[in-house]
Design a protein around this motif. Sequence first.
Motif, PDB file in Angstrom:
ATOM      1  N   PRO A  18     -23.711   4.875   8.623  1.00  0.00           N
ATOM      2  CA  PRO A  18     -24.590   4.989   7.453  1.00  0.00           C
ATOM      3  C   PRO A  18     -24.615   3.727   6.599  1.00  0.00           C
ATOM      4  O   PRO A  18     -23.613   3.032   6.465  1.00  0.00           O
ATOM      5  N   VAL A  19     -25.776   3.455   6.035  1.00  0.00           N
ATOM      6  CA  VAL A  19     -25.940   2.393   5.043  1.00  0.00           C
ATOM      7  C   VAL A  19     -26.024   3.007   3.649  1.00  0.00           C
ATOM      8  O   VAL A  19     -25.352   2.563   2.720  1.00  0.00           O
ATOM      9  N   ASP A  37     -32.386  16.904  -6.909  1.00  0.00           N
ATOM     10  CA  ASP A  37     -31.496  17.416  -5.874  1.00  0.00           C
ATOM     11  C   ASP A  37     -31.793  16.860  -4.474  1.00  0.00           C
ATOM     12  O   ASP A  37     -31.964  17.617  -3.519  1.00  0.00           O
ATOM     13  N   VAL A  38     -31.840  15.523  -4.357  1.00  0.00           N
ATOM     14  CA  VAL A  38     -32.063  14.901  -3.050  1.00  0.00           C
ATOM     15  C   VAL A  38     -30.721  14.459  -2.472  1.00  0.00           C
ATOM     16  O   VAL A  38     -29.990  13.683  -3.092  1.00  0.00           O
ATOM     17  N   THR A  39     -30.413  14.944  -1.281  1.00  0.00           N
ATOM     18  CA  THR A  39     -29.202  14.538  -0.564  1.00  0.00           C
ATOM     19  C   THR A  39     -29.601  14.140   0.846  1.00  0.00           C
ATOM     20  O   THR A  39     -30.209  14.937   1.573  1.00  0.00           O
ATOM     21  N   MET A  40     -29.285  12.923   1.254  1.00  0.00           N
ATOM     22  CA  MET A  40     -29.628  12.446   2.590  1.00  0.00           C
ATOM     23  C   MET A  40     -28.828  11.179   2.915  1.00  0.00           C
ATOM     24  O   MET A  40     -28.339  10.500   2.016  1.00  0.00           O
ATOM     25  N   THR A  41     -28.703  10.905   4.208  1.00  0.00           N
ATOM     26  CA  THR A  41     -27.997   9.721   4.694  1.00  0.00           C
ATOM     27  C   THR A  41     -28.968   8.873   5.503  1.00  0.00           C
ATOM     28  O   THR A  41     -29.760   9.413   6.293  1.00  0.00           O
ATOM     29  N   ILE A  47     -35.184   3.047  11.418  1.00  0.00           N
ATOM     30  CA  ILE A  47     -36.387   3.113  10.594  1.00  0.00           C
ATOM     31  C   ILE A  47     -36.482   4.545  10.075  1.00  0.00           C
ATOM     32  O   ILE A  47     -36.576   5.494  10.855  1.00  0.00           O
ATOM     33  N   THR A  48     -36.411   4.675   8.774  1.00  0.00           N
ATOM     34  CA  THR A  48     -36.486   5.987   8.131  1.00  0.00           C
ATOM     35  C   THR A  48     -37.799   6.085   7.386  1.00  0.00           C
ATOM     36  O   THR A  48     -38.112   5.225   6.555  1.00  0.00           O
ATOM     37  N   TYR A 249     -35.008  16.858   6.410  1.00  0.00           N
ATOM     38  CA  TYR A 249     -34.703  15.495   6.867  1.00  0.00           C
ATOM     39  C   TYR A 249     -33.997  15.597   8.207  1.00  0.00           C
ATOM     40  O   TYR A 249     -32.957  16.253   8.335  1.00  0.00           O
ATOM     41  N   ASP A 250     -34.568  14.931   9.211  1.00  0.00           N
ATOM     42  CA  ASP A 250     -33.976  15.025  10.549  1.00  0.00           C
ATOM     43  C   ASP A 250     -34.560  13.920  11.415  1.00  0.00           C
ATOM     44  O   ASP A 250     -35.406  13.126  10.955  1.00  0.00           O
ATOM     45  N   ALA A 251     -34.097  13.869  12.669  1.00  0.00           N
ATOM     46  CA  ALA A 251     -34.689  12.944  13.624  1.00  0.00           C
ATOM     47  C   ALA A 251     -36.196  13.193  13.684  1.00  0.00           C
ATOM     48  O   ALA A 251     -36.651  14.343  13.612  1.00  0.00           O
TER      49      ALA A 251
END
Length: 273
Positions: A18-19, A37-41, A47-48, A249-251
Amino acid sequence: MSLFSRRPGRPEASLDDPVFHLSDLDVWYGDHQAVRDVTMTIGRRQITAMIGPSGCGKSTVIRCLNRMNDLIPGARVVGKVSYHGENLYDPEVDPIEVRRRIGMVFQKPNPFPKSVYDNVAYGPRVNGMKGKLDDIVEEALTGAALWDEVKDNLKGSALALSGGQQQRLCIARAIAVRPEVVLMDEPCSALDPIATAKIEDLMAGLASEFTIVIVTHNMQQAARISDYTAFFTSDIDPAGVRHGRLVEYDATEKIFENPVDQRTEDYITGRFG
């Protein structure tokens, strides 16, 4: 070829390195809570893509990643944004250094009213980067797939370039200071399909060296270029106030072919948005 086939030479999508990690992120503009309430890696050299309807907080979230929201009066970030485990909003963290390591390309090309050469050399000069400026400029323009088009007119005005060339120049300007991350907020929205295709090809190449986060309204673009996709939408609270929220949030393949949340399915199939 499947829409989701891996680009040649690209590793499998993974969040093992993770960055960024966003934890319970809320963003306020004055008394208005724009995002909650945003939580993500976000993984290294991935490329996200951030997708969703207008007003859902995508641009607000991406600006949190290099503290651009600091420049907006009344903006306030609550929660945690970690960069390699370090809190970006710690009082000891220098936002100027943050923006050197985490560059940004905006929706509309914004070259300086200077020569092509001086646009790219500006950042390295300001940052006191050692080495020959000529080599830095050539390397950045080559990385942005623009060198062959401008090498014979480096002293010409950047404003004389086409829109697509100007956007690639802005990408060259961003990578000239050798950041680790490049943020792109709707970088193709003002471009024609040919220029858009060049920018997409460029992003695919840059992802071998840089972590890229892109905001886009173009779902097909997200499907074509990204490893991971975050879908945002707007919720309306009991008081009738709209807030941006991360839904899923996923692949990218999972988001587009087998989403978990019905709201994601409805958006990508065009039922709303």
